[in-house]
Each structure stands twice: as C-alpha cells, then as structure tokens.
Design an enzyme around this catalytic site. Structure first.
Site, mmCIF file in Angstrom:
data_model
loop_
_atom_site.group_PDB
_atom_site.id
_atom_site.type_symbol
_atom_site.label_atom_id
_atom_site.label_comp_id
_atom_site.label_asym_id
_atom_site.label_seq_id
_atom_site.Cartn_x
_atom_site.Cartn_y
_atom_site.Cartn_z
ATOM 1 C CE1 TYR A 494 -21.436 74.251 10.035
ATOM 2 C CE2 TYR A 494 -21.689 73.832 7.691
ATOM 3 C CZ TYR A 494 -22.015 73.544 8.995
ATOM 4 O OH TYR A 494 -22.924 72.552 9.267
ATOM 5 C CB SER A 574 -22.176 72.359 14.056
ATOM 6 O OG SER A 574 -22.905 71.193 13.805
ATOM 7 C CG ASP A 657 -25.855 69.429 20.764
ATOM 8 O OD1 ASP A 657 -26.689 68.927 19.995
ATOM 9 O OD2 ASP A 657 -25.022 70.263 20.388
ATOM 10 C CG HIS A 692 -26.510 71.861 17.592
ATOM 11 N ND1 HIS A 692 -25.338 71.157 17.756
ATOM 12 C CD2 HIS A 692 -26.448 72.388 16.348
ATOM 13 C CE1 HIS A 692 -24.622 71.239 16.653
ATOM 14 N NE2 HIS A 692 -25.255 71.983 15.791
#
Length: 721
Positions: A494, A574, A657, A692
């Site tokens: 991430y 993301s 989203d 999302h």
C-alpha cells in the site's frame, strides 16, 4: 466528438470476435475495443501534456457506458475461458464460508456485535443482555435491499440502549444516509439524514439527538467537488426535519476542514476533531454539554489547538485533565497530560506534560478503559500491547498469541472489561475479552474455517531498499516450501496515508496459499509502521521511496529464491493500485502479472474529482511546479513504456466509485491497450453498480477476488483443483 460512433462500432467488433471463439472453440486473438482519442492538451508550468482519453472521465455518458460494456465483454470471455476460474472460485467460496464476528461493545446495559454466518451478503448487528444469552437481531441490512448491496456504514446506540442511529451506503458510494431505529419495537423513526460523508453519529447523553457531519445538498446542476462544498458539523434533534438541524461548527474560509465528534465518557463534553484532507495533522476543540446531557445551541467550542502541526487524538477527559495521543515532539507517539481549568479552559502549552513517553516502537492507538490506559504499539509492524495506570506508569504487557495484529480495546473509563481481536497471516481473527484490572484475557469467539493454520507457516524478514532503508515483509506459505525459485508468489503493498500494513488473515491470501502460492505483505514507507517520519518519507517529492521499497521487496524474494520474475504477481488497491501501476511502468520485466485495483492512476488530475483534493497532503499537486515534475515522473497514466514488454495486467474498478473515480482506471487501461507493450493481456474488469467497496455483497467480493487469483494462476500456468 468522433468517439461517439467508434464506441458502438468497437462493441460490435468485440462481440463478433467473441462469438467466433465460442462457435469454433479455438482461442481467438485478443482484440480490445477501439478507444477514441480526442485532441486535449493541457499545459502545466510550461509543459504540454496530452490527455486523449479525457472523455472517459464522464462515467455517465452513453459513450463511456458503451466502452465499459465493450471492455467487460472482452474480459468476461477471457476469464470464462480460463480453466482456473471455476475451481478458484469454488475454493475461495469454501474458505470464505465461515462465521465472522465483530468486536462486542456495551451500551445501555446491553452488548452489541456484528455477525455473518459465512456467505451472507452483509453482516447482521446483534444484541444481548449478557455474553451467554442468545443474541437478538438489532438490525439486518440484508433486508434493506433485494440485491444485498446496502451495507451498514456506521452505528451508534443511545446511552440508554433504546435507539440505534445507523448509516447505510450502497452501490459502492461514500454517501451515507442515516436513520434511527427503536430497538424495542424494531421500527424506524421518521428521522432521515442525507448528504453525509466521512462521519459517524454521536448521541447526546439525554438521548434526544445526535451530532453528525455532512455537506450541503448540491444545487441544481452543481457538481460536488472540493471547490464548492464544505464539511459542517450539525446537531439533529429527534422528531424534527433535517432542515432544522443546528449548525455546530464550520469554516467557510477553509474548504479542506472536516469534522468528527464524540461525547466524553462522563457526558460533559463534545470532543470535536478537525481534519484537513488526508493529513494526519488535525485540530481539536471542546464543546460543553448541559448538566442534563443535552446540547445548548448557545455554547461555543473551546479550542485546544488549531495549529495543525501534528496529531492530537483525545484518549480521556475529565474535569481536570485532557489526555492526548500525539506525535508532536515525538514522531513515534506519546501520551500528553493537558490541564483543564474551570469552563474547559485549556492550560497554556508550557503546562502540558508527558504522561507516557515516546518509545522505540510506534504508538498506533490508545484507549482509556477501567481506569487504565491501553496502548497498542507497532514493533516492526506487528502489534505489542501495554497497559498503564491512570498516572502513566506501566503495569504490564498483554501476552498475544504470536507475531500478528491485535485491535480493539474500546470502552469507557468506568468499564472493567474490553474486547480485542488477534490475527496473523495464517490465523483467522479471534476475539478475546480482557479484564483490564486483573489483566486476564479469555477467548470469546474463534471461527472454524476450512483453512488449517497448522499446514502453513509465516515469518517476518527484513529488506534493504535502494537508499539503505530497512523495512519488514511478512511471508506465509505451506510448510516445507522448497526455495528453488519456482514458487508462484503474490506481493501486496500500500505505502501511503500513514496506514500501517500489519499481518492479518484474509481469504485472498489463504486461497492463494492453498493453491500453492507464497503470500507476501510489504510494510513500505508512506505507511504508519514507524511513525510520522516513516509516513512523510513516502509523500510528495519523496513518493519514489515507496516504489523503490516495493521493487526492493520483489528483488529480495527473487534473490532468496522464493520465486522468479515470471511467477511474481503484484497487487494493491486504491493508493496500492497507484503503487502497482507505478512499479509496473518502472520495472515491467520484474513481474509476471499485475492487478491494480481501483488505483489512482492520473496523478495530474486526481485532485479535481470528488474527495481527491484531500489527498494533496500525501501526493502534492500538479498546481505546484516542483510537485508537478515529481507527479509526472511516476503517474501510471503518463509513464507507460511503449516498446517494453509488459506482463499480463488486469485492472479492476467499479463504475460507481466516487472515491477513486473509475476514470483513473478507464484512462490507464485505454493507454495501456494502445501502447506497444507485447501480446500479454491488458484487461479491465469493471464491476457495475459498485465502487470502492462499501455495500459490495459477499458474492461479488468472492467473484472479484477469485477472478484475480485465477488470472494470476492462469498467467503462471498453475493447476487449481
């Protein structure tokens, strides 16, 4: 625009090719829909940048919808032809089908917790007088929609346990509608709160209403962007329309301000958190409530700080002191004692003092329960928990089952008990009850799964990045793994927004390991594993550090013969989707397959959509000349390497989203398909009526994640039984 006709023609062409494959049984050459280009060029600080797929930013246009349909047709047929698809989906479903419990909490003399029996679309909220009683349904969100796409986005029980405020979201949107249910009758009241985002609900102790934050309803034809809407804190009194809600706090001069609220344990004070975008630095205000636990509209907030120079998270407040978790003067976190005088007057900074000093480990969270402070630290990205007394003196460490992640420890100063969960890469989340006074913990719930952790092992290793920075990775796989470089591996990361990546059980990792793969979690810079400095080392002009760390983790796995480039898959969502897109462009030869999920791919325009402006503290902005150069250098949309051979890529997104708008994935995929990057598939899987994550039913989650693993397995020639 010329693409209006091309979209329909491309769809027909695509469906025709697929029809040929179905009739003959012979795989047809992969043919992508033709994506029209427009003559759009933007100039940033003297640099011209083409944006030929700008039209795909309008996800509601007929042309974009046709493009989505055409792309999905190609992807669906490709995935359906993979022999790994159905057995992977069956295995994923089997492993997903186990009971899942949320952490219990207590209100009004009752316990509340969520539960999913295994494959329910959404988890159900239950309540019981004691932990041994048979629980009753408080709210079942599965009854709120036929498709199971409406999810609970937050709950708040009044202090007498009679009323439940609950937020619902659907179709993947961040927009939440709040309702109120009478828990005695099971009926909803007429109260309805709209236009809520990024907010919970906080009841006044008298149970007559609650605080929440929302945006103004848009005017006709007005787009909801960061340029024209403001977050505001309101008080809603039960039985009145939303139009009569009382404004508690706003700042029309600062569009980046947002508000959160919670009521103190003793019911005397409303603590108002003021946030600015995604930055961890916040402000804090105190609002006195009435002696009867109500809200006085004449009361004015008292400022603790609005300097936005660091984190100020309230842990405990009473008549004499406010205890804060902060990284100001302590990058890895400490507890501060802030004296309070009459009328909630906050003492001068010179009188603030340290209650629990900074440690070499990172203070991740702190709670005040049972007259103690429960402090959760990250020690090389794994949880360590310490209990301190009211004066800050350490009493004991909490013994955890192993090297993993623990969370929870919520409650009130007067409570004797609290609950926490523990998980590792090979251990599903178990819930424990902790007697804070004695330090004794006991098992409350442990799920029974088809995944046997005794067959697998996990370890923490350390990797050295390009600039010499050392960071941990967590590796899990079947016992007896042979390190010969032939194992398929999946590397996840991430690296942003101060979010730590800690080892925890997930069905995706479990399924991959059951398939014979190695699962790896990288705790790279940009996250919160080692405090404020670690986060900042992966932001703005230093964002390349994040990509260097991830690349170094991949190189380490290959050097140690866990895998090889041709069998190394990468995945992230993301901000993690940005990570995958960036490293894929920088080192396409290093990876065997990639799936960027709901990624931030256009780094020059991200701040122009919905909540994107809030990410500027992490990314910087193309409006700034120096930051523009850094963004352009790694923006996945703008750095695709034409003429370089890429591995198989499957982009995933949702057409609804409204956090990371699908245009990011749409434009990136169009550019990737148009470039000369070799014959390996470059697909996009677009979930319709989804976004999302919020509101996505279990069946959809299983299909999406199983398709990703099957895509990797197909790319590596794995057999799935």
């Amino acid at each position: 625009m010329t693409h209006r006709l091309k979209s329909a023609a491309a769809l027909a062409l695509c469906l025709g090719a697929l029809s040929t494959q179905a009739q003959t049984g012979t795989p047809a050459p992969l043919s992508y829909p033709e994506t029209a280009k427009v003559n759009q060029v933007d100039t940033y600080h003297g640099t011209a940048v083409a944006d030929p797929y700008r039209w795909l930013e309008d996800d509601n246009s007929a042309e974009t919808k046709a493009w989505v349909k055409a792309q999905n047709a190609v992807t669906d047929r490709f995935l359906e032809a993979m022999p790994q698809r159905q057995p992977t989906r069956a295995l994923y479903t089997q492993l997903y089908n186990f009971e899942k419990f949320g952490l219990p909490y207590k209100e009004g003399g009752r316990y509340f917790w969520s539960h999913n029996n295994g494959l329910q679309p959404q988890s159900v909220l239950y309540t019981a007088r004691t932990l041994k009683d048979k629980p009753q349904v408080a709210l079942d969100p599965n009854t709120l929609s036929k498709e199971g796409t409406v999810a609970l986005a937050g709950t708040a029980v009044s202090r007498d346990g009679r009323l439940l405020a609950y937020g619902v979201a659907g179709a993947g949107s961040d927009w939440v509608t709040w309702r109120v249910r009478d828990l005695q009758t099971g009926q909803d009241l007429e109260d309805r709160i709209e236009w809520v985002k990024f907010s919970g609900a906080a009841w006044t102790p008298d149970g007559k209403g609650f605080f929440y934050a929302r945006y103004d309803a848009p005017k006709a034809g007005q787009a909801l962007t960061g340029a024209n809407y403001f977050h505001k804190l309101y008080y809603h009194r039960l039985g009145t329309p939303q139009s009569q809600d009382l404004l508690v706090a706003e700042n029309q001069a600062e569009k980046e301000w947002g508000f959160g609220a919670e009521v103190s344990d003793d019911g005397r004070v409303l603590l108002i958190n003021v946030w600015k975008g995604s930055a961890r630095k916040n402000g804090l205000m105190l609002l006195p409530l009435t002696t009867r636990g109500g809200y006085d509209a004449q009361a004015k907030p008292v400022t603790v700080t609005l300097d936005f120079d660091g984190e100020y998270s309230p842990v405990h407040i009473d008549a004499k002191r406010l205890v804060l978790k902060t990284d100001v003067g302590a990058p890895r976190g400490q507890l501060l004692y802030v004296p309070l005088n009459a009328g909630l007057k906050v003492a001068e900074r010179s009188q603030w003092r340290t209650l629990v000093a900074e440690h070499t480990d990172t203070l991740q969270s702190a709670s005040a329960v049972g007259g103690r402070f429960v402090l959760s630290y990250l020690a090389d990205a794994a949880t360590r928990v310490a209990v301190h007394d009211a004066k800050g003196q350490k009493l004991r460490d909490l013994q955890l089952p192993g090297v993993g992640s623990a969370g929870g420890f919520h409650g009130r100063w007067s409570d004797r008990e609290t609950f926490f969960n523990y998980t590792s890469l090979v251990s599903p989340s178990s819930i424990y009850r902790l007697d804070v006074v004695s330090g004794a913990s006991s098992l409350f719930k442990r799920p029974q799964t088809a995944f046997n952790p005794d067959e697998f092992e996990t370890r923490r290793e350390f990797v050295t990045s390009k600039d010499g920075t050392r960071f941990p990775i967590f590796i899990a796989h079947k016992k007896g793994l042979k390190l010969d470089g032939n194992n398929p591996a999946l590397l996840y990361g991430y690296g942003g927004f101060n979010a730590p990546m800690t080892p925890g059980y997930g069905v995706t990792a479990a399924t991959w390991m059951k398939m014979g793969g190695v699962y790896v979690l990288a705790a790279i810079r940009g996250g919160g594993e080692y405090g404020a400095a670690w986060h900042e080392a992966g932001t703005k002009l230093k964002k390349q550090n994040v990509f260097d760390d991830f690349i170094s983790a991949a190189e380490w796995l290959i050097a140690k013969q866990y895998t090889q480039s041709a069998k190394l898959a990468i995945n992230g969502g993301s901000n993690g989707g940005l990570l995958v897109g960036a490293v894929l462009n920088q080192r396409p030869e290093l990876f065997g397959a990639a799936v960027p999920q709901v990624g931030v791919m256009d780094m020059l325009r991200f701040h122009k959509f919905t909540i994107g402006w809030a990410w500027v503290p992490d990314y910087g902005s193309s409006d700034n000349a120096e930051e523009f150069k850094a963004l352009l250098a790694y923006s996945p949309l703008h750095t695709i390497r034409d003429g370089k051979r890429y591995p198989p890529v499957m982009v995933t997104t949702g057409d609804h989203d409204d956090r990371v708008v699908p245009a990011h994935s749409f434009k990136y995929t169009a550019a990737l398909q148009a470039a000369n990057t070799g014959s390996a598939p470059k697909l996009i899987r677009i979930e319709t009526d989804a976004g999302h994550g919020a509101g996505k039913p279990t069946a959809k989650l299983i299909e999406e994640r199983a398709d990703m693993l099957a895509f990797f397995a197909h790319s590596f020639g794995m057999q799935v039984k």
